[in-house]
Motif scaffolding. Sequence first.
Motif, mmCIF file in Angstrom:
data_model
loop_
_atom_site.group_PDB
_atom_site.id
_atom_site.type_symbol
_atom_site.label_atom_id
_atom_site.label_comp_id
_atom_site.label_asym_id
_atom_site.label_seq_id
_atom_site.Cartn_x
_atom_site.Cartn_y
_atom_site.Cartn_z
ATOM 1 N N ALA A 197 0.843 -1.287 -0.010
ATOM 2 C CA ALA A 197 -0.169 0.180 -0.108
ATOM 3 C C ALA A 197 0.803 1.234 -0.095
ATOM 4 N N LEU A 198 1.857 1.070 0.889
ATOM 5 C CA LEU A 198 2.631 2.347 1.009
ATOM 6 C C LEU A 198 3.546 2.547 -0.270
ATOM 7 N N ILE A 199 3.938 1.578 -1.087
ATOM 8 C CA ILE A 199 4.535 1.893 -2.629
ATOM 9 C C ILE A 199 3.720 2.394 -3.124
ATOM 10 N N CYS A 200 2.470 1.904 -3.504
ATOM 11 C CA CYS A 200 1.551 2.386 -4.187
ATOM 12 C C CYS A 200 1.068 3.619 -4.176
ATOM 13 N N LEU A 201 0.871 4.152 -2.782
ATOM 14 C CA LEU A 201 0.480 5.695 -2.406
ATOM 15 C C LEU A 201 1.556 6.729 -2.865
ATOM 16 N N LEU A 202 2.931 5.981 -2.445
ATOM 17 C CA LEU A 202 3.886 6.893 -2.772
ATOM 18 C C LEU A 202 4.158 7.233 -4.449
ATOM 19 N N ALA A 203 3.888 6.214 -5.211
ATOM 20 C CA ALA A 203 3.761 6.283 -6.563
ATOM 21 C C ALA A 203 2.793 7.200 -7.023
ATOM 22 N N VAL A 204 1.651 7.176 -6.372
ATOM 23 C CA VAL A 204 0.727 8.171 -6.792
ATOM 24 C C VAL A 204 1.232 9.645 -6.744
ATOM 25 N N LEU A 205 2.048 10.003 -5.563
ATOM 26 C CA LEU A 205 2.713 11.359 -5.533
ATOM 27 C C LEU A 205 3.346 11.740 -6.775
ATOM 28 N N PHE A 206 3.856 10.768 -7.416
ATOM 29 C CA PHE A 206 4.502 11.062 -8.778
ATOM 30 C C PHE A 206 3.636 11.418 -10.120
ATOM 31 N N PHE A 207 2.445 10.911 -9.784
ATOM 32 C CA PHE A 207 1.492 11.258 -10.659
ATOM 33 C C PHE A 207 0.554 12.369 -10.781
ATOM 34 N N VAL A 208 1.053 13.307 -9.728
ATOM 35 C CA VAL A 208 0.031 14.507 -9.602
ATOM 36 C C VAL A 208 -0.169 15.293 -10.696
ATOM 37 N N LYS A 209 0.981 15.415 -11.636
ATOM 38 C CA LYS A 209 1.083 16.521 -12.750
ATOM 39 C C LYS A 209 0.138 16.040 -13.797
ATOM 40 N N PRO A 210 -0.019 14.663 -14.081
ATOM 41 C CA PRO A 210 -0.869 13.932 -15.151
ATOM 42 C C PRO A 210 -2.195 14.017 -14.317
ATOM 43 N N LEU A 211 -2.262 13.714 -13.243
ATOM 44 C CA LEU A 211 -3.691 13.909 -12.797
ATOM 45 C C LEU A 211 -4.328 15.450 -12.853
ATOM 46 N N ASN A 212 -3.462 16.518 -12.434
ATOM 47 C CA ASN A 212 -3.875 17.707 -12.819
ATOM 48 C C ASN A 212 -4.214 18.055 -14.252
ATOM 49 N N ALA A 213 -3.572 17.318 -15.063
ATOM 50 C CA ALA A 213 -3.666 17.699 -16.473
ATOM 51 C C ALA A 213 -4.786 16.847 -17.114
ATOM 52 N N LEU A 214 -4.843 15.628 -16.421
ATOM 53 C CA LEU A 214 -6.344 15.122 -16.936
ATOM 54 C C LEU A 214 -7.444 15.407 -16.731
ATOM 55 N N LEU A 215 -7.456 16.337 -15.903
ATOM 56 C CA LEU A 215 -8.865 17.205 -15.553
ATOM 57 C C LEU A 215 -9.199 18.027 -16.755
ATOM 58 N N LEU A 216 -8.274 18.168 -17.562
ATOM 59 C CA LEU A 216 -8.691 19.127 -18.677
ATOM 60 C C LEU A 216 -9.062 18.320 -19.782
ATOM 61 N N GLY A 217 -8.981 16.943 -19.887
ATOM 62 C CA GLY A 217 -9.392 16.159 -21.040
ATOM 63 C C GLY A 217 -8.295 15.323 -21.777
ATOM 64 N N GLU A 218 -8.479 14.880 -22.811
ATOM 65 C CA GLU A 218 -7.440 14.182 -23.658
ATOM 66 C C GLU A 218 -6.661 15.092 -24.344
ATOM 67 N N ASN A 219 -7.455 15.910 -25.107
ATOM 68 C CA ASN A 219 -6.607 16.964 -26.163
ATOM 69 C C ASN A 219 -5.916 17.887 -25.271
ATOM 70 N N TYR A 220 -6.250 18.585 -24.401
ATOM 71 C CA TYR A 220 -5.630 19.352 -23.675
ATOM 72 C C TYR A 220 -4.481 19.128 -23.131
ATOM 73 N N SER A 221 -4.849 18.022 -22.276
ATOM 74 C CA SER A 221 -3.397 17.252 -21.472
ATOM 75 C C SER A 221 -2.470 17.012 -22.355
ATOM 76 N N GLN A 222 -2.951 16.316 -23.654
ATOM 77 C CA GLN A 222 -1.781 16.185 -24.610
ATOM 78 C C GLN A 222 -0.991 17.342 -24.777
ATOM 79 N N ASN A 223 -1.840 18.362 -25.296
ATOM 80 C CA ASN A 223 -1.408 19.701 -25.668
ATOM 81 C C ASN A 223 -0.219 20.381 -24.762
#
Lengths: 328, 247
Positions: A197-223
Amino acid sequence: MERNTNIKFLVLICLLVVSCILSLLYGGSEHIDLGELSSNNFIFWHIRFPKTLTAIIAGCTLAVAGLILQIIFRNPLAGPYVLGISSGASLMVAMSILAGGSLHLMSEFFIGKTFIVLSAISGSFLITLLILGISKKVNSNVVLLLIGLMLSQICGAIQTALEYFSDANSLKSFVTWGMGSLANTTNIDLAIYLPIALICLLAVLFFVKPLNALLLGENYSQNIGVNFKTSRFYLILISSVLTGLTTAFCGPIAFIGTAVPILSRMVFKNSKQHLHVISCLLLGSIILLLSDAFANSLIKNISLPINMITTFIGAPLVIYLMFKNKSW
Amino acid sequence: MEKRECIILKNATLGYKKNQEDVIILKNIDLSFYAGDFIGIVGLNGIGKSTLLKSLCGLLPVLNGEILIDERNVNSLFLKDLAKKIAIVLTEKIGGFNLTAYDVVAAGQMPYTNSFNRLEKENLTIIESAIKICGIETHQYKLLNELSDGLFQKTIIAKALAQQTPIMLLDEPSAFLDYASKHDLFLLLKKLSAEENKCILVSSHDLDLLLKYCSKLLVISDNSIELIDNASAKANKAFLEIGGGFI
């Protein structure tokens, strides 16, 4: 705004400490007084402590899995339980207990546990992929939830069928586990549960940027330079491991994954996902700890099922949001 | 000043894939766009304006031929590097999850932040100036769902500005704007192309605005795709057809 956020976090941390104490003292049929801690040593260290720690881990993992799913589906009502992902994991666990029993895998503790955990993770991963495929065909958030419910019904039906073919021993472990419980995890289980659980939760912290970008949808996050499909794949993998892991140890726990991220967005009126990841960790633990203490002290000497309490928290919240038709 | 080619299409066939099969929208295009160009894209609904813009920034695959961005194939560039070269404004709606106008503009700086998306002082300055240029200061902390269509459009344009790219692609950015804001937007785009030497491609159905502000027009019709000077537009048959006799 910054200061406000800090104060809210401070309050949450205080609440977490309080709910830990409440869960340690009241989280079982026997209440422990602080004064008799020494005489209750065995109950405290071998029953109450693992249960409290389990509640914290389960709360954290399910809340973060829910947060990830809500962003991937861009659906504020999504969650591992309502989309049928927990049920998928449960079904795979049921199958693995059956198969494991006949293969004599279960006699060896670590092999047996690893087998169950891996099955649960694969179950949740498969259902997430299935739901993702379906979500491309439907536009409505609510229809997706209905399909999730149907999937979980189907998984449940298969599981019931399996129960008829199982021997008395496996049946007992099915049924107690299938209701969802924080009490079945021992200290040895935690040696597997906690590190993954700890490893996975730590891994999530490295995905906060994609998580923020994904909020804008596929096209804008790619852009703005975030690979949508790759990030989505890893995030689905992480959320499946989180859900599967917790389902393997505690059974399906209702609504925590849906309710906690919603509450987090209500508390922090903010779209920064690093903040929500941390607040989901805190809020998830707090709610599950309090639910557990509540389930055990509502009626004297009787432990109510934890899912009863979490459903009472989560389901009204989902209904409320459907009525408001507002995306939190 | 010598003109630098920043977008080159070489015999490019564009479209999208559906069930593994190519759906061709635009065929065998040879075009070059230069830094400092301000180009209006005109064409009837469904002719392929959005397809062209999406293909140029790698959102749709190049089915045949190639597209070069600063001499590099668009599909071979890392997304993060491409994000520093091309900013896009699309027609799709986004919102929910507590997203405010400010958050969307801030996302424009995402290609320049570290992996925890930490905004440093220089990032904040750029975001603030983009918000100011687009005139959405008073609305910046509103939720996206609460913004009018026009303000939402300005927010996305501010995001594209915050991305600080030499190329900007805008798909019908003037659609929901009021009369004055339309002119403000085109003036701004013209200024950016002239002063900052940006290459700007904008698709629009406001033909009079395109005629007034753009330097060239890309006229897409059923059987041809041609780049013409603004001055010669009124002598161009395809352009007049798109105007439907009202130009």
